[in-house]
Write a protein that holds these residues in place. Structure first.
Motif, mmCIF file in Angstrom:
data_model
loop_
_atom_site.group_PDB
_atom_site.id
_atom_site.type_symbol
_atom_site.label_atom_id
_atom_site.label_comp_id
_atom_site.label_asym_id
_atom_site.label_seq_id
_atom_site.Cartn_x
_atom_site.Cartn_y
_atom_site.Cartn_z
ATOM 1 N N LEU A 159 -6.700 -5.985 -0.154
ATOM 2 C CA LEU A 159 -5.249 -5.875 -0.269
ATOM 3 C C LEU A 159 -4.569 -6.728 0.781
ATOM 4 O O LEU A 159 -4.658 -6.456 1.979
ATOM 5 C CB LEU A 159 -4.816 -4.414 -0.114
ATOM 6 C CG LEU A 159 -3.321 -4.164 -0.366
ATOM 7 C CD1 LEU A 159 -2.950 -4.525 -1.790
ATOM 8 C CD2 LEU A 159 -2.955 -2.719 -0.076
ATOM 9 N N SER A 217 0.829 -1.211 0.000
ATOM 10 C CA SER A 217 0.000 0.000 0.000
ATOM 11 C C SER A 217 0.862 1.260 0.000
ATOM 12 O O SER A 217 0.318 2.361 -0.088
ATOM 13 C CB SER A 217 -0.924 0.019 1.228
ATOM 14 O OG SER A 217 -0.179 0.001 2.437
ATOM 15 N N SER A 268 -2.319 -6.022 -5.040
ATOM 16 C CA SER A 268 -1.849 -4.666 -5.322
ATOM 17 C C SER A 268 -1.774 -4.432 -6.832
ATOM 18 O O SER A 268 -2.195 -3.381 -7.340
ATOM 19 C CB SER A 268 -0.484 -4.446 -4.665
ATOM 20 O OG SER A 268 -0.102 -3.094 -4.700
#
Length: 413
Positions: A130, A49, A136
């Motif tokens: 995620l 992230s 991702s």
């Protein structure tokens, strides 16, 4: 320790890889087997992230060790393999094909699974979570497609994952709307006052952040998500939807094996479970903390990085205690932050510095004026002093704590 002994690690993330490293660093002469559910070599997850999603890191950059390290250190990797059961009495773990692997000592590092939403459309194409590098990649492809033009991303949940993805999606040119049911983002972690700092930050960068807002369903067309329907009947269109509403620890193996569990797998300060031949680390470990004086479970990178040293020592019969304070960090736009400690729900927030300018320290203080947690925002020389205040467990003068002219080492009444 005997060269005939076998130590098994279940979990192919950072924590599992670090246990293997520690066992060899401590000269364990026996057989080490690491089972990982993913096909990849063990890697760290925060970049998914952060840097990786932002495009500044490759998977290889946050892979814990290259493949030749495992070969050279005699660690047998069994990737793409999900352990289905543990038999503590027989000292075996069961593989998907029904075969078993013997262990003398066992380490559980099974991590967590993103939570989903029990609403219509939650299983549609274009709805993302995620946890893995593939997650991702898929999310990034969904907002960019085959063009240089970035689309709109709707994020359900304003926790750390949601806020970091939002910042990096904006950095890639995507439009972002975040929907959060609470009054402020990051409310459970930081409280209302500090949550507002992050809310202002994202709105200043063009994020449509909607708090106190529920999601009724994920709108679909031909089986693909096209937006979200809010509780007030408003529809928010989107090219992709990210569900970022937290994660649940993967404790099923431990629970079914009869180990003591609560919110996580209960372990003592040495990371030992209720079975003396099994340790647990990382997201699943609900550990007795000698400083905080209670069991805590924290889903952050620092535990996966640091707990394995204690767990490996315990597996080898060496006395060890894990007493590091919980820690996490984030980078969003031009805001860099580190947080240490664990604030009780009723803590007061004391700040020093320029909150509006996002260059400040924040302290969570309990009813006895003891600092229980601290956060440095764009100030990088305060971490050790914050840790010292928390570990000391002594009352502070809150006026002096708020005064930037008073050294943190001199805030006692």
């Amino acid at each position: 320790m005997s060269s005939e002994e076998t130590f098994v690690i279940v979990g192919g993330g950072l924590a599992g890889a670090k246990i293997a490293e520690e066992l060899r660093a401590r000269d364990f002469p026996g057989h080490v087997v690491l089972f990982g559910a993913e096909e990849h070599l063990p890697y760290e997850r925060p970049p998914l992230s952060k840097d990786y999603f932002a495009g500044s890191k490759r998977l290889l950059d946050f892979t814990v060790q290259r493949g030749d390290w495992y070969r050279d250190h005699r660690v047998e990797l069994r990737l793409g393999t999900t352990i289905t059961a543990i038999d503590p009495a027989a000292h075996t773990v069961t593989l998907p094909d029904g075969s078993s692997q013997h262990y003398d000592k066992l380490a559980l590092a099974t991590g967590s699974t993103p939570r989903t939403l029990p609403i219509p459309g939650a299983d549609a194409a274009g709805v993302h979570v995620l946890r893995t590098v593939e997650n991702s990649d898929a999310l990034l492809a969904a907002i960019h497609g085959d063009t240089d033009h970035a689309g709109w991303l709707a994020i359900i949940g304003a926790g750390w994952i949601g806020m970091e993805i939002a910042a990096n999606a904006r950095g890639r040119g995507a439009g972002v709307v975040i929907v959060e049911s609470a009054k402020q983002p990051l409310l459970g972690a930081l409280g209302e006052e500090m949550g507002a700092v992050f809310a202002d930050l994202h709105r200043a960068h063009g994020v449509d952040l909607r708090t106190n807002t529920s999601v009724r369903e994920i709108v679909t067309h031909d089986g693909r998500a096209t937006g979200i329907l809010l509780g007030d009947g408003t529809t928010v269109p989107a090219d992709a939807v990210l569900v970022a509403v937290g994660a649940r620890p993967n404790i099923e193996l431990a629970r079914d094996a009869g180990l003591a569990v609560d919110d996580g797998v209960l372990v003592d300060a040495s990371m030992a479970t209720s079975d003396p031949d099994i340790v647990a680390v990382g997201d699943i470990a609900e550990a007795e903390h000698p400083v905080l004086k209670r069991h805590v479970r924290v889903e952050h990178w620092a535990n996966a990085l640091n707990q394995p040293a204690t767990a490996a020592a315990t597996m080898l019969g060496v006395a060890a205690t894990y007493d590091r304070l919980p820690y996490f960090f984030t980078d969003q736009y031009d805001l860099g932050m580190e947080y240490v400690g664990l604030a009780p729900p009723d803590a007061r927030v004391v700040t020093r510095g320029d909150v509006a300018g996002r260059e400040f320290l924040a302290f969570w203080v309990d009813s006895d004026s003891r600092v229980r947690a601290g956060m440095n925002v764009n100030i990088w020389d305060a971490g050790d002093d914050i840790r010292a205040l928390i570990s000391a467990g002594s009352a502070v003068d809150e006026a002096r704590l708020a005064d930037s002219g008073v050294p943190l080492s001199d805030v006692a009444p």
